[in-house]
Design a protein around this motif. Structure first.
Motif, PDB file in Angstrom:
ATOM      1  N   GLY A   8       0.771  -1.165  -0.009  1.00 20.98           N
ATOM      2  CA  GLY A   8      -0.089   0.099  -0.049  1.00 20.98           C
ATOM      3  C   GLY A   8       0.812   0.914   0.085  1.00 20.98           C
ATOM      4  O   GLY A   8       1.699   1.422  -0.929  1.00 20.98           O
ATOM      5  N   ASN A   9       0.663   2.199   0.925  1.00 17.03           N
ATOM      6  CA  ASN A   9       1.182   3.658   1.001  1.00 17.03           C
ATOM      7  C   ASN A   9       2.704   2.985   1.694  1.00 17.03           C
ATOM      8  O   ASN A   9       3.537   4.183   1.615  1.00 17.03           O
ATOM      9  CB  ASN A   9       0.613   4.547   1.854  1.00 17.03           C
ATOM     10  CG  ASN A   9       0.596   4.173   3.337  1.00 17.03           C
ATOM     11  OD1 ASN A   9       0.494   3.021   3.698  1.00 17.03           O
ATOM     12  ND2 ASN A   9       0.749   5.045   3.919  1.00 17.03           N
ATOM     13  N   LEU A  10       3.199   1.931   1.661  1.00 23.31           N
ATOM     14  CA  LEU A  10       4.648   1.755   2.523  1.00 23.31           C
ATOM     15  C   LEU A  10       5.561   1.041   1.189  1.00 23.31           C
ATOM     16  O   LEU A  10       6.414   0.545   1.452  1.00 23.31           O
ATOM     17  CB  LEU A  10       4.327   0.479   3.416  1.00 23.31           C
ATOM     18  CG  LEU A  10       3.581   1.164   4.768  1.00 23.31           C
ATOM     19  CD1 LEU A  10       3.342   0.156   5.755  1.00 23.31           C
ATOM     20  CD2 LEU A  10       4.479   2.162   5.343  1.00 23.31           C
ATOM     21  N   ASN A  11       4.822   1.186   0.007  1.00 27.54           N
ATOM     22  CA  ASN A  11       5.896   0.673  -0.972  1.00 27.54           C
ATOM     23  C   ASN A  11       6.988   1.559  -1.030  1.00 27.54           C
ATOM     24  O   ASN A  11       6.912   2.555  -0.739  1.00 27.54           O
ATOM     25  CB  ASN A  11       5.100   0.784  -2.357  1.00 27.54           C
ATOM     26  CG  ASN A  11       3.994  -0.455  -2.624  1.00 27.54           C
ATOM     27  OD1 ASN A  11       4.189  -1.449  -2.193  1.00 27.54           O
ATOM     28  ND2 ASN A  11       2.874   0.183  -3.320  1.00 27.54           N
ATOM     29  N   GLY A  12       8.149   0.778  -1.136  1.00 25.25           N
ATOM     30  CA  GLY A  12       9.654   1.378  -1.196  1.00 25.25           C
ATOM     31  C   GLY A  12      10.139   1.483   0.390  1.00 25.25           C
ATOM     32  O   GLY A  12      11.064   1.739   0.709  1.00 25.25           O
ATOM     33  N   TYR A  13       9.234   0.865   1.355  1.00 29.75           N
ATOM     34  CA  TYR A  13       9.737   0.657   2.878  1.00 29.75           C
ATOM     35  C   TYR A  13      10.464  -0.672   3.141  1.00 29.75           C
ATOM     36  O   TYR A  13       9.944  -1.590   2.073  1.00 29.75           O
ATOM     37  CB  TYR A  13       8.846   0.932   3.583  1.00 29.75           C
ATOM     38  CG  TYR A  13       8.357   2.368   4.122  1.00 29.75           C
ATOM     39  CD1 TYR A  13       8.552   2.980   4.966  1.00 29.75           C
ATOM     40  CD2 TYR A  13       7.562   3.012   3.011  1.00 29.75           C
ATOM     41  CE1 TYR A  13       7.977   4.519   5.544  1.00 29.75           C
ATOM     42  CE2 TYR A  13       7.329   4.363   3.292  1.00 29.75           C
ATOM     43  CZ  TYR A  13       7.602   4.967   4.493  1.00 29.75           C
ATOM     44  OH  TYR A  13       7.226   6.445   4.458  1.00 29.75           O
TER      45      TYR A  13
END
Length: 404
Positions: free
Chosen positions: A41-46
């Protein structure tokens, strides 16, 4: 989902995991399983900081939350680096477990630290890109906490034990939190220190305002007990800093990722004296310093928050926190949050003068993200600082005051 920042480190939280290994079939004394955090979700790249371990076989998806990180400056930043390599800590060879598994310690680049072990499905070395090491100034050396799992009774060729990471006590205005990872050694004996025992650091945001307007006497009449002007200070607390009686911890992350702790200040009248005689006249009042009633204990038992000191939280997320000292009246002492004290104020008022004394009373309230209130109010009287006003006004304020 809430995203936090500390310097150039961005911290998010995931409740999604992929099972790496469990000891089913091993005959071990304890159940144990290890999961890989999944950033979606909005944590792509984490990226995870390590894997997550539990002493059971339950599905942890949606039931647990761990930290995942990224760099504020993106791939060009230097807050994070992948490990240079891994060193083998343990394998389950000889255990008879239904699946093969191994534990690996990340080897960080110079100036960086790793915050936990990696569990691999099988005996191969994990890929270096699956986790990140953190720059050393962004973390805090931490303690080794409770046992997660050890392989007692499994029959594995080597012993293994794993433990939680427990942050130390936080200073005023900061939060120290465990990322949800674990440390481990090829032994059943808990180590005193571990190269992966680190926690993350955060600051508690505080919105500051000027104090409320000071009261002014406009005549010889006694003023009302409370001034009408109020000022509100706001300290935002992340979900893992609050024990919410109406929400399970993992649900807090979704439904109330941020809590708003408000402090509303107003002046309250301590005493008023009008000297109508032909000689100086003494007046005696009392002033309270500290919390009013048992509200502080009730608030702490409900929310877990110690307004006057450092508090720790768990079990889903290990953290320690302490509010800004100016917000909590603990710059010089925290005794006012244990009990209130009453002091006597003796003042000599000159002839044909009216004098009033005020102190600030602060009311603390905690709100969820949807505006609903958590727990009861807490009131604190600042009897250490008294504000005086007189009528008629004069450039010289020649009062004789004694406070006992």
């Amino acid at each position: 989902m809430e995203i936090l920042e500390f310097k150039d480190l961005r911290i998010g939280f995931t409740t999604q995991f992929a099972l790496q290994w469990n000891d089913k079939g091993s005959g071990g004394k304890r159940d144990g399983a290890y999961w890989r955090p999944v950033a979606i979700g909005n944590l792509n790249g984490y990226h995870p900081l390590g894997d997550y371990g539990v002493g059971n076989y339950n599905d942890v998806n949606g039931q647990a939350a761990v930290a995942v990180v990224s760099d504020v400056n993106g791939p060009s930043g230097n807050a994070l680096r992948p490990p240079l390599d891994y060193e083998l800590v343990w394998t389950d060879k000889g255990s008879g477990s239904d699946r093969d598994g191994s534990m690996w310690r990340p080897l960080p680049p110079p100036g960086y630290v790793a915050l936990g072990l990696v569990c691999n499905n099988g005996y191969g070395k994990p890929a270096v890109d699956i986790i990140r090491c953190v720059r050393a100034d962004l973390v805090i050396a931490s303690l080794i906490g409770n046992l997660v799992w050890d392989d007692t009774g499994t029959g594995a060729d080597r012993d293994f034990g794993s433990w939680e990471i427990s942050p130390p006590g936080a200073p005023a205005g900061e939060v120290y939190l465990s990322p949800g990872t674990y440390v481990g050694v090829a032994s059943h004996t808990k180590p005193n220190i571990d190269p992966n025992a680190y926690g993350l650091r955060l600051q508690i945001p505080l919105t500051r305002f000027d104090p409320p307007p000071t009261p002014v006497l406009h005549g010889y009449s006694k003023p009302t007990g409370f001034e009408q002007s109020t000022v509100t200070f706001i300290s935002n607390l992340s979900w893992f800093m609050v024990n919410d009686p109406n929400l399970q911890p993992a649900a807090q992350l979704v439904k109330s990722p941020v809590y708003r702790l408000e402090r509303t200040d107003k002046y309250t009248l301590i005493g008023f004296g009008y000297n109508e005689t032909s000689a100086d006249q003494s007046f005696v009042w009392s002033v309270t310093n500290g919390v009013n009633g048992n509200s502080s204990k009730s608030f702490t038992s409900t929310t877990g928050i110690e307004i006057g000191g450092e508090w720790t939280l768990g079990p889903i997320f290990k953290a320690s926190a302490k509010l800004n000292q100016s917000f909590s009246y603990t710059t010089s002492s925290s005794s006012g949050w244990d009990h209130s004290t009453t002091r006597t104020v003796n003042v000599v008022v000159p002839v044909k003068k009216a004098v009033a004394a005020f102190a600030i009373e602060s009311t603390y309230k905690l709100f969820r993200a949807d505006g609903t209130q958590v727990s009861t109010n807490v009131s604190y009287s600042d009897g250490d600082n008294i504000y005086w006003t007189q009528y008629p006004p004069s450039e010289k304020f020649n009062l004789k005051v004694n406070i006992e």
